[in-house]
Design an enzyme around this catalytic site. Structure first.
Site, PDB file in Angstrom:
ATOM      1  N   GLU A  35      -7.979  13.225 -12.366  1.00 54.01           N
ATOM      2  CA  GLU A  35      -8.344  13.388 -10.962  1.00 54.01           C
ATOM      3  C   GLU A  35      -8.890  14.789 -10.746  1.00 54.01           C
ATOM      4  O   GLU A  35      -8.395  15.740 -11.359  1.00 54.01           O
ATOM      5  CB  GLU A  35      -7.134  13.160 -10.067  1.00 54.01           C
ATOM      6  CG  GLU A  35      -6.736  11.705  -9.989  1.00 54.01           C
ATOM      7  CD  GLU A  35      -5.437  11.507  -9.261  1.00 54.01           C
ATOM      8  OE1 GLU A  35      -5.317  12.040  -8.148  1.00 54.01           O
ATOM      9  OE2 GLU A  35      -4.555  10.843  -9.812  1.00 54.01           O
ATOM     10  N   ASP A  38       4.711  10.041 -11.586  1.00 49.10           N
ATOM     11  CA  ASP A  38       3.731   9.564 -10.613  1.00 49.10           C
ATOM     12  C   ASP A  38       2.667   8.675 -11.258  1.00 49.10           C
ATOM     13  O   ASP A  38       2.146   7.764 -10.615  1.00 49.10           O
ATOM     14  CB  ASP A  38       3.067  10.783  -9.938  1.00 49.10           C
ATOM     15  CG  ASP A  38       2.165  10.391  -8.778  1.00 49.10           C
ATOM     16  OD1 ASP A  38       2.640   9.632  -7.918  1.00 49.10           O
ATOM     17  OD2 ASP A  38       1.010  10.842  -8.730  1.00 49.10           O
ATOM     18  N   HIS A  48      -1.653  -0.570  -8.027  1.00 51.78           N
ATOM     19  CA  HIS A  48      -3.043  -0.893  -7.687  1.00 51.78           C
ATOM     20  C   HIS A  48      -3.987  -0.785  -8.882  1.00 51.78           C
ATOM     21  O   HIS A  48      -5.068  -1.352  -8.861  1.00 51.78           O
ATOM     22  CB  HIS A  48      -3.534  -0.072  -6.487  1.00 51.78           C
ATOM     23  CG  HIS A  48      -3.715   1.375  -6.771  1.00 51.78           C
ATOM     24  ND1 HIS A  48      -2.713   2.287  -6.618  1.00 51.78           N
ATOM     25  CD2 HIS A  48      -4.786   2.060  -7.211  1.00 51.78           C
ATOM     26  CE1 HIS A  48      -3.170   3.479  -6.952  1.00 51.78           C
ATOM     27  NE2 HIS A  48      -4.423   3.368  -7.311  1.00 51.78           N
ATOM     28  N   LYS A  78      -4.146  16.392 -12.408  1.00 47.71           N
ATOM     29  CA  LYS A  78      -4.833  16.739 -11.165  1.00 47.71           C
ATOM     30  C   LYS A  78      -5.768  17.909 -11.441  1.00 47.71           C
ATOM     31  O   LYS A  78      -5.556  18.662 -12.387  1.00 47.71           O
ATOM     32  CB  LYS A  78      -3.816  17.208 -10.116  1.00 47.71           C
ATOM     33  CG  LYS A  78      -2.701  16.228  -9.858  1.00 47.71           C
ATOM     34  CD  LYS A  78      -3.154  15.147  -8.922  1.00 47.71           C
ATOM     35  CE  LYS A  78      -2.043  14.158  -8.659  1.00 47.71           C
ATOM     36  NZ  LYS A  78      -2.553  12.901  -8.127  1.00 47.71           N
ATOM     37  N   HIS A 125       1.112   3.506 -13.832  1.00 44.88           N
ATOM     38  CA  HIS A 125      -0.290   3.151 -14.095  1.00 44.88           C
ATOM     39  C   HIS A 125      -0.658   3.203 -15.585  1.00 44.88           C
ATOM     40  O   HIS A 125      -1.202   2.258 -16.139  1.00 44.88           O
ATOM     41  CB  HIS A 125      -1.237   4.077 -13.327  1.00 44.88           C
ATOM     42  CG  HIS A 125      -0.956   4.150 -11.856  1.00 44.88           C
ATOM     43  ND1 HIS A 125      -0.721   3.032 -11.097  1.00 44.88           N
ATOM     44  CD2 HIS A 125      -0.883   5.190 -11.005  1.00 44.88           C
ATOM     45  CE1 HIS A 125      -0.516   3.400  -9.831  1.00 44.88           C
ATOM     46  NE2 HIS A 125      -0.605   4.705  -9.757  1.00 44.88           N
ATOM     47  N   ARG A 169       7.664   3.184  13.633  1.00 46.98           N
ATOM     48  CA  ARG A 169       8.417   3.840  14.704  1.00 46.98           C
ATOM     49  C   ARG A 169       7.561   4.258  15.899  1.00 46.98           C
ATOM     50  O   ARG A 169       8.080   4.483  16.975  1.00 46.98           O
ATOM     51  CB  ARG A 169       9.136   5.077  14.138  1.00 46.98           C
ATOM     52  CG  ARG A 169      10.324   4.713  13.289  1.00 46.98           C
ATOM     53  CD  ARG A 169      10.996   5.926  12.732  1.00 46.98           C
ATOM     54  NE  ARG A 169      10.090   6.722  11.906  1.00 46.98           N
ATOM     55  CZ  ARG A 169      10.478   7.701  11.120  1.00 46.98           C
ATOM     56  NH1 ARG A 169      11.744   8.030  11.049  1.00 46.98           N
ATOM     57  NH2 ARG A 169       9.610   8.366  10.388  1.00 46.98           N
ATOM     58  N   LYS A 206      -7.660  -3.614 -10.358  1.00 49.17           N
ATOM     59  CA  LYS A 206      -9.052  -3.217 -10.599  1.00 49.17           C
ATOM     60  C   LYS A 206      -9.771  -4.278 -11.424  1.00 49.17           C
ATOM     61  O   LYS A 206      -9.202  -4.846 -12.356  1.00 49.17           O
ATOM     62  CB  LYS A 206      -9.091  -1.869 -11.321  1.00 49.17           C
ATOM     63  CG  LYS A 206      -8.602  -0.757 -10.417  1.00 49.17           C
ATOM     64  CD  LYS A 206      -8.969   0.591 -10.949  1.00 49.17           C
ATOM     65  CE  LYS A 206      -8.572   1.677  -9.994  1.00 49.17           C
ATOM     66  NZ  LYS A 206      -9.451   1.779  -8.832  1.00 49.17           N
ATOM     67  N   LYS A 262       4.766   1.720  -4.763  1.00 46.56           N
ATOM     68  CA  LYS A 262       5.295   2.742  -5.659  1.00 46.56           C
ATOM     69  C   LYS A 262       5.710   3.953  -4.823  1.00 46.56           C
ATOM     70  O   LYS A 262       5.186   4.096  -3.709  1.00 46.56           O
ATOM     71  CB  LYS A 262       4.259   3.102  -6.701  1.00 46.56           C
ATOM     72  CG  LYS A 262       3.220   4.150  -6.248  1.00 46.56           C
ATOM     73  CD  LYS A 262       2.447   4.714  -7.397  1.00 46.56           C
ATOM     74  CE  LYS A 262       1.921   6.078  -7.076  1.00 46.56           C
ATOM     75  NZ  LYS A 262       1.139   6.736  -8.068  1.00 46.56           N
TER      76      LYS A 262
HETATM   77  P1  NAD Z   1       3.199   7.759   5.739  1.00 48.99           P
HETATM   78  O1  NAD Z   1       4.224   8.838   5.833  1.00 48.99           O
HETATM   79  O2  NAD Z   1       1.800   8.053   6.121  1.00 48.99           O
HETATM   80  O3  NAD Z   1       3.673   6.535   6.657  1.00 48.99           O
HETATM   81  C1  NAD Z   1       4.980   6.095   6.683  1.00 48.99           C
HETATM   82  C2  NAD Z   1       5.097   4.912   7.629  1.00 48.99           C
HETATM   83  O4  NAD Z   1       6.441   4.442   7.589  1.00 48.99           O
HETATM   84  C3  NAD Z   1       4.798   5.233   9.099  1.00 48.99           C
HETATM   85  O5  NAD Z   1       4.155   4.122   9.671  1.00 48.99           O
HETATM   86  C4  NAD Z   1       6.189   5.385   9.708  1.00 48.99           C
HETATM   87  O6  NAD Z   1       6.231   5.042  11.089  1.00 48.99           O
HETATM   88  C5  NAD Z   1       6.950   4.355   8.909  1.00 48.99           C
HETATM   89  N1  NAD Z   1       8.380   4.659   8.866  1.00 48.99           N
HETATM   90  C6  NAD Z   1       8.992   5.715   8.273  1.00 48.99           C
HETATM   91  N2  NAD Z   1      10.327   5.654   8.487  1.00 48.99           N
HETATM   92  C7  NAD Z   1      10.544   4.538   9.223  1.00 48.99           C
HETATM   93  C8  NAD Z   1      11.696   3.944   9.766  1.00 48.99           C
HETATM   94  N3  NAD Z   1      12.914   4.464   9.617  1.00 48.99           N
HETATM   95  N4  NAD Z   1      11.551   2.798  10.462  1.00 48.99           N
HETATM   96  C9  NAD Z   1      10.347   2.248  10.650  1.00 48.99           C
HETATM   97  N5  NAD Z   1       9.204   2.769  10.145  1.00 48.99           N
HETATM   98  C10 NAD Z   1       9.316   3.901   9.459  1.00 48.99           C
HETATM   99  O7  NAD Z   1       3.314   7.179   4.261  1.00 48.99           O
HETATM  100  P2  NAD Z   1       2.161   6.443   3.397  1.00 48.99           P
HETATM  101  O8  NAD Z   1       1.317   7.476   2.753  1.00 48.99           O
HETATM  102  O9  NAD Z   1       1.515   5.400   4.217  1.00 48.99           O
HETATM  103  O10 NAD Z   1       3.009   5.786   2.224  1.00 48.99           O
HETATM  104  C11 NAD Z   1       3.842   4.663   2.396  1.00 48.99           C
HETATM  105  C12 NAD Z   1       4.445   4.283   1.045  1.00 48.99           C
HETATM  106  O11 NAD Z   1       3.404   3.943   0.154  1.00 48.99           O
HETATM  107  C13 NAD Z   1       5.212   5.419   0.383  1.00 48.99           C
HETATM  108  O12 NAD Z   1       6.300   4.880  -0.327  1.00 48.99           O
HETATM  109  C14 NAD Z   1       4.214   6.004  -0.599  1.00 48.99           C
HETATM  110  O13 NAD Z   1       4.840   6.587  -1.711  1.00 48.99           O
HETATM  111  C15 NAD Z   1       3.468   4.750  -1.006  1.00 48.99           C
HETATM  112  N6  NAD Z   1       2.104   5.022  -1.482  1.00 48.99           N
HETATM  113  C16 NAD Z   1       1.195   5.645  -0.667  1.00 48.99           C
HETATM  114  C17 NAD Z   1      -0.099   5.859  -1.132  1.00 48.99           C
HETATM  115  C18 NAD Z   1      -1.143   6.519  -0.268  1.00 48.99           C
HETATM  116  O14 NAD Z   1      -2.270   6.614  -0.724  1.00 48.99           O
HETATM  117  N7  NAD Z   1      -0.816   6.947   0.933  1.00 48.99           N
HETATM  118  C19 NAD Z   1      -0.463   5.451  -2.417  1.00 48.99           C
HETATM  119  C20 NAD Z   1       0.483   4.795  -3.208  1.00 48.99           C
HETATM  120  C21 NAD Z   1       1.753   4.591  -2.718  1.00 48.99           C
END
Ligand code: NAD
Length: 485
Positions: free
Chosen positions: A216, A235, A178, A331, A240, A51, A182, A148
């Site tokens: 963790e 989670d 992920h 955690k 995992h 966005r 590994k 996930k």
């Molecule tokens: P974040 O909140 O940092 O980023 C979300 C992204 O989605 C942003 O780029 C935002 O612009 C976009 N977005 C949200 N709503 C939108 C919409 N309506 N239209 C277009 N784009 C939209 O989230 P994140 O931490 O990057 O996580 C993303 C996914 O990955 C989640 O489902 C999270 O559970 C999963 N995940 C994240 C991690 C991590 O380490 N961050 C690890 C495992 C899984």
């Protein structure tokens, strides 16, 4: 000898959530490393979709900053960074509106592999999948990668599977975990099925029990209110730990091929006995070591969500009946450490003078983090003149030490898995029926807690978890391995 890098075909990869934390920290730096390693072609196209109001140049700047933050300076040659930023493009869109999709469709090249990484919350999966098909961005060979959590329970996982299945076939869907990317996890399969030594011992005749730990040291501070809606069971265990258990317990597949491996993993999940409440311990970390407690971090004064869970699991089949699997994750524990420990039975009889009780069974430890590697605890003679005294030593195969140059630049789990997506190899991804079966097993445990309505047990920050988790083992005459660095 340095490990071989096999380049993948040219590809177009759209990252939904391309400005998010996961994309900035893992996906984009990972792709950069693969490009430098010669695996990702420098002609590949990576399109961020989110966005934020960027144009191409603005997104390139955003990614440059991510690379500066997450790739060490000595691994970031100016020419490589320039080439990588050249691969990037950007589409500003809100996935719930019709704008941006046609622009994205135009960016897709004929003849390149097309992949779409859904790095966004699961509530967006169905909408994105629909628009990719509706606006002809995806074709019948495209691959979609979903992050996930894959649902919150069985019902929501079924809805997600159905939404994806409306638009894509199962062999186009890559549910990422992920942990499976590994190096050591794949080595678990190599150890089991590439050596004749272990497989005859890999059963209830020789294995006393298995311990799987994902500890963790960090708290949930900063993302506590999000975490509070899932907890350790949803989670970590449902995905995992379950995957690690499956790979450890599964029968040898007839070949190392996606569906053959996944069929065997599914059989394990289906053989899991329901877990009774007496075999599960839940915990919540207390304040300590300069940090607040879980309740403060979760911003929910009445939270009953667990930041720790330990459990005894029975796999009801011929291979494992009577050999329990103990799982624990949490955690704010002593150290960050993930491992699978196969604890073999004690020798049946001692021919030595030494007290028989001092002779313990062999342990094979497959360490996921930190310091990936494999270790075997064996008994040898204590060196020197002191008679026939015995002592335990580790036979150590730390990858970093043993394999030297070969593992210096090992791809991290995300990089490896994204390259598998481009290659079209689903072996290390969860199939839809696996995800549902795992939820079907987890749901009753969580429901049991909700019905009991009790609070998780407190445990000290930087400890090994609640005392009751130790008792879970002690009452069976066993003990957890140390959570060590
Ligand atoms: P974040 O909140 O940092 O980023 C979300 C992204 O989605 C942003 O780029 C935002 O612009 C976009 N977005 C949200 N709503 C939108 C919409 N309506 N239209 C277009 N784009 C939209 O989230 P994140 O931490 O990057 O996580 C993303 C996914 O990955 C989640 O489902 C999270 O559970 C999963 N995940 C994240 C991690 C991590 O380490 N961050 C690890 C495992 C899984």
């Amino acid at each position: 000898m340095v490990s071989k890098t096999i380049p993948v075909d040219d590809f177009d990869l759209v990252i939904f959530g391309g400005t998010g934390d996961l994309a900035s920290r893992k996906i984009l730096p990972g792709l950069f490393r693969r490009m430098v390693a010669g695996q990702m072609p420098r002609t590949a196209k990576i399109i961020g979709a989110a966005r934020s109001p960027y144009d191409r140049k603005g997104y390139q700047e955003h990614v440059r900053k991510s690379l500066e933050e997450f790739v060490p300076k000595e691994k970031r040659a100016a020419k490589d960074v320039k080439d990588f930023l050249n691969c990037l493009d950007y589409v500003e869109l809100d996935v719930f509106t019709p704008d941006g999709w046609k622009q994205m469709a135009k960016m897709m090249r004929k003849g390149a592999v097309r992949a779409f990484y859904f790095s966004v919350g699961p509530s967006l999966f169905g909408t994105i999948a629909n628009s990719l098909v509706k606006y002809k961005v995806a074709d019948e060979h495209s691959r979609v990668v979903v992050e996930k959590p894959f649902g919150h329970d069985l019902d929501s996982a079924k809805v997600l599977n159905a939404e994806l299945a409306e638009c894509f076939t199962e062999d186009q869907i890559y549910r990422i975990d992920h942990y499976l990317g590994k190096e050591t996890v794949q080595n678990l399969m190599a150890i089991r099925f590439g050596n004749a030594l272990f497989e005859p011992l890999w059963n209830n005749h020789h294995v006393d029990h298995v311990q799987i730990t994902a500890a963790e040291s960090l708290s949930v501070a900063g993302r506590g209110s999000y975490y509070d809606q899932s907890g350790a069971m949803r989670d970590m265990v449902q995905n995992h730990l379950m995957q690690l258990l499956c790979l450890t317990a599964m029968e040898p597949p007839s070949m190392f091929e996606a569906n053959a491996v996944r069929d065997e993993k599914l059989k394990v999940i289906k053989a899991l006995q329901p877990v009774s409440q007496k075999d599960v311990v839940r915990g919540q970390y207390s304040a300590g070591d300069g940090e607040d407690d879980y309740i403060t971090h979760s911003e929910n004064p009445s939270s009953k969500t667990e930041s720790y869970v330990a459990m005894k699991v029975d796999v009801a089949n011929w291979r494992w009946a009577g050999t329990p699997f103990y799982l624990r994750t949490g955690k704010r524990l002593r150290h960050r450490m993930s491992e699978i420990a196969i604890v073999f039975k004690d020798p049946p009889h001692s021919i030595f003078e030494q007290d028989f009780k001092e002779m313990r069974g062999n342990v094979l430890v497959i360490r996921l983090q930190p310091d990936e590697g494999i270790k075997m605890r064996v008994t040898i003679k204590d060196p020197g003149p002191g008679g026939m005294r015995l002592r335990e030593v580790p036979l150590d195969m730390s990858f970093a030490e043993t394999l030297g140059e070969d593992v210096k630049d090992l791809p991290d789990a995300y990089e490896r898995l994204i390259m598998d997506v481009i290659r079209g190899n689903q072996t290390l991804f969860m199939r839809g029926d696996e995800a549902e079966a795992a939820w079907a097993w987890v749901d009753p445990i969580v429901k049991g807690w909700e019905e009991l309505n009790t609070k998780p047990l407190p445990y000290d920050a930087r400890s090994s978890g609640p005392d009751d988790a130790m008792m879970l083992m002690h009452r069976d005459g066993r003990r957890w391995r140390d959570i060590s660095k």
